[in-house]
Design an enzyme around this catalytic site. Structure first.
Site, mmCIF file in Angstrom:
data_model
loop_
_atom_site.group_PDB
_atom_site.id
_atom_site.type_symbol
_atom_site.label_atom_id
_atom_site.label_comp_id
_atom_site.label_asym_id
_atom_site.label_seq_id
_atom_site.Cartn_x
_atom_site.Cartn_y
_atom_site.Cartn_z
ATOM 1 N N LYS A 51 0.825 -1.203 0.000
ATOM 2 C CA LYS A 51 0.000 0.000 0.000
ATOM 3 C C LYS A 51 0.864 1.259 0.000
ATOM 4 C CE LYS A 51 -3.954 -2.075 2.428
ATOM 5 N NZ LYS A 51 -4.953 -1.871 3.506
ATOM 6 N N TYR A 91 -12.569 -2.784 -2.852
ATOM 7 C CA TYR A 91 -13.133 -2.608 -1.515
ATOM 8 C C TYR A 91 -14.660 -2.517 -1.561
ATOM 9 C CZ TYR A 91 -8.491 -1.992 0.620
ATOM 10 O OH TYR A 91 -7.214 -2.178 1.090
ATOM 11 N N ASN A 154 -2.074 0.247 6.732
ATOM 12 C CA ASN A 154 -1.535 -0.963 7.350
ATOM 13 C C ASN A 154 -0.648 -1.791 6.419
ATOM 14 O OD1 ASN A 154 -3.610 -1.781 5.778
ATOM 15 N ND2 ASN A 154 -4.820 -2.732 7.391
ATOM 16 N N HIS A 157 -2.102 -5.244 1.598
ATOM 17 C CA HIS A 157 -3.372 -5.949 1.410
ATOM 18 C C HIS A 157 -3.033 -7.388 1.079
ATOM 19 C CE1 HIS A 157 -7.227 -7.292 -0.130
ATOM 20 N NE2 HIS A 157 -6.534 -7.841 -1.121
ATOM 21 N N GLU A 168 -9.209 -11.216 -7.289
ATOM 22 C CA GLU A 168 -8.312 -10.069 -7.139
ATOM 23 C C GLU A 168 -7.114 -10.167 -8.095
ATOM 24 O OE1 GLU A 168 -7.484 -9.886 -2.918
ATOM 25 O OE2 GLU A 168 -9.500 -9.130 -2.472
HETATM 26 N N1 UDP Z 1 -10.091 -0.341 6.936
HETATM 27 C C1 UDP Z 1 -10.216 0.878 7.592
HETATM 28 N N2 UDP Z 1 -11.024 0.957 8.701
HETATM 29 C C2 UDP Z 1 -11.711 -0.116 9.183
HETATM 30 C C3 UDP Z 1 -11.591 -1.350 8.490
HETATM 31 C C4 UDP Z 1 -10.771 -1.429 7.384
HETATM 32 O O1 UDP Z 1 -9.603 1.866 7.178
HETATM 33 O O2 UDP Z 1 -12.423 0.003 10.170
HETATM 34 C C5 UDP Z 1 -9.202 -0.437 5.758
HETATM 35 C C6 UDP Z 1 -7.850 -1.077 6.099
HETATM 36 O O3 UDP Z 1 -6.873 -0.441 5.310
HETATM 37 C C7 UDP Z 1 -8.052 -2.505 5.681
HETATM 38 C C8 UDP Z 1 -8.951 -2.342 4.451
HETATM 39 O O4 UDP Z 1 -9.804 -1.264 4.775
HETATM 40 O O5 UDP Z 1 -6.822 -3.144 5.386
HETATM 41 C C9 UDP Z 1 -9.754 -3.560 4.096
HETATM 42 O O6 UDP Z 1 -10.530 -3.948 5.195
HETATM 43 P P1 UDP Z 1 -10.700 -5.480 5.574
HETATM 44 O O7 UDP Z 1 -11.708 -5.540 6.645
HETATM 45 O O8 UDP Z 1 -10.929 -6.258 4.332
HETATM 46 O O9 UDP Z 1 -9.277 -5.832 6.248
HETATM 47 P P2 UDP Z 1 -8.025 -6.653 5.698
HETATM 48 O O10 UDP Z 1 -8.544 -7.789 4.880
HETATM 49 O O11 UDP Z 1 -7.177 -5.711 4.898
HETATM 50 O O12 UDP Z 1 -7.305 -7.107 6.938
HETATM 51 MG MG MG Z 2 -9.922 -7.806 3.283
#
Ligand code: UDP
Ligand code: MG
Length: 195
Positions: A51, A91, A154, A157, A168
């Site tokens: 990212k 997303y 974070n 992805h 994806e």
């Molecule tokens: N995200 C965020 N706030 C939240 C949840 C998710 O900004 O409360 C962002 C974060 O960057 C995350 C991405 O959205 O990595 C995708 O969310 P997901 O729940 O799919 O988490 P991941 O699979 O990345 O762990």
């Molecule tokens: Mg996810």
């Protein structure tokens, strides 16, 4: 006599029970054979995005290194600028969330680096070493646990299921951008019965 009738009935019941038990046994051994088959490791491909938080903080080499050292093979890798369209798809589960505009902006701040990683059970392994979404709660030793303080910025992805990985990878790579490495290094990475 009524004794005979009771005996006959009891024989019939015992017979029924035996056949029920034996069919349970056969179902159990079949499902455990299926489980064994499913446990049989599978070569998988998964999508990782480095990212903008990785690019901005000059962590690209370090993060790539983590995956490479683990033994995941890099079979596709490119830098790209994400757009509104691709992020709305990528997303889709978050577009209605109040934080989506901020998330989108943070994902478009710099280009990202898309990687296709390959290995036995690669999808689960990559999720495991990526760690919990929120960097503040992610375990030390995971990428997010070691490299970030944010729930949003974070670092990486990672596809979260076999279905998501296929979808994806199709979204971020053209077929010719993913390379077949044949058996390169596989004998170093796995035992013969793990492939
Ligand atoms: N995200 C965020 N706030 C939240 C949840 C998710 O900004 O409360 C962002 C974060 O960057 C995350 C991405 O959205 O990595 C995708 O969310 P997901 O729940 O799919 O988490 P991941 O699979 O990345 O762990
Ligand atoms: Mg996810």
């Amino acid at each position: 006599s009524s004794n005979d009738r009771i005996n006959a009935l009891s024989d019939a019941l015992t017979g029924n029970l035996k056949s029920i038990i034996s069919s349970f046994d056969s179902i159990r051994s079949k499902t455990s054979r299926q489980a064994e088959k499913q446990e049989k490791k599978q070569m998988e491909r998964t999508l990782v995005l480095l990212k903008p938080s990785t690019i901005e903080r000059a962590l690209v080499g370090e993060i790539v290194n983590r995956f490479e050292k683990k033994g995941l093979r890099i079979v596709g890798m490119k830098m790209m600028q994400l757009t509104d369209e691709i992020l709305a798809q990528h997303y889709a589960h978050l577009v209605k969330k109040p934080f989506f505009p901020i998330l989108k902006a943070s994902m478009m701040k710099t280009p990202v680096i898309a990687m296709c990683l390959e290995g036995v059970d690669a999808i689960a392994v990559v999720r495991y070493i990526t760690g919990y979404t929120n960097g503040r709660k992610a375990d030390p030793g995971t990428i997010r646990g070691d490299y970030c303080m944010s729930n949003q910025q974070n670092i990486v992805h990672a596809s979260d299921s076999p279905e998501a990985a296929v979808e994806e990878l199709n979204r971020f790579f053209r077929p010719e951008e993913i390379f077949d490495m044949g058996d390169l290094n596989l004998d170093r990475l796995y035992a013969v019965d793990e492939l």
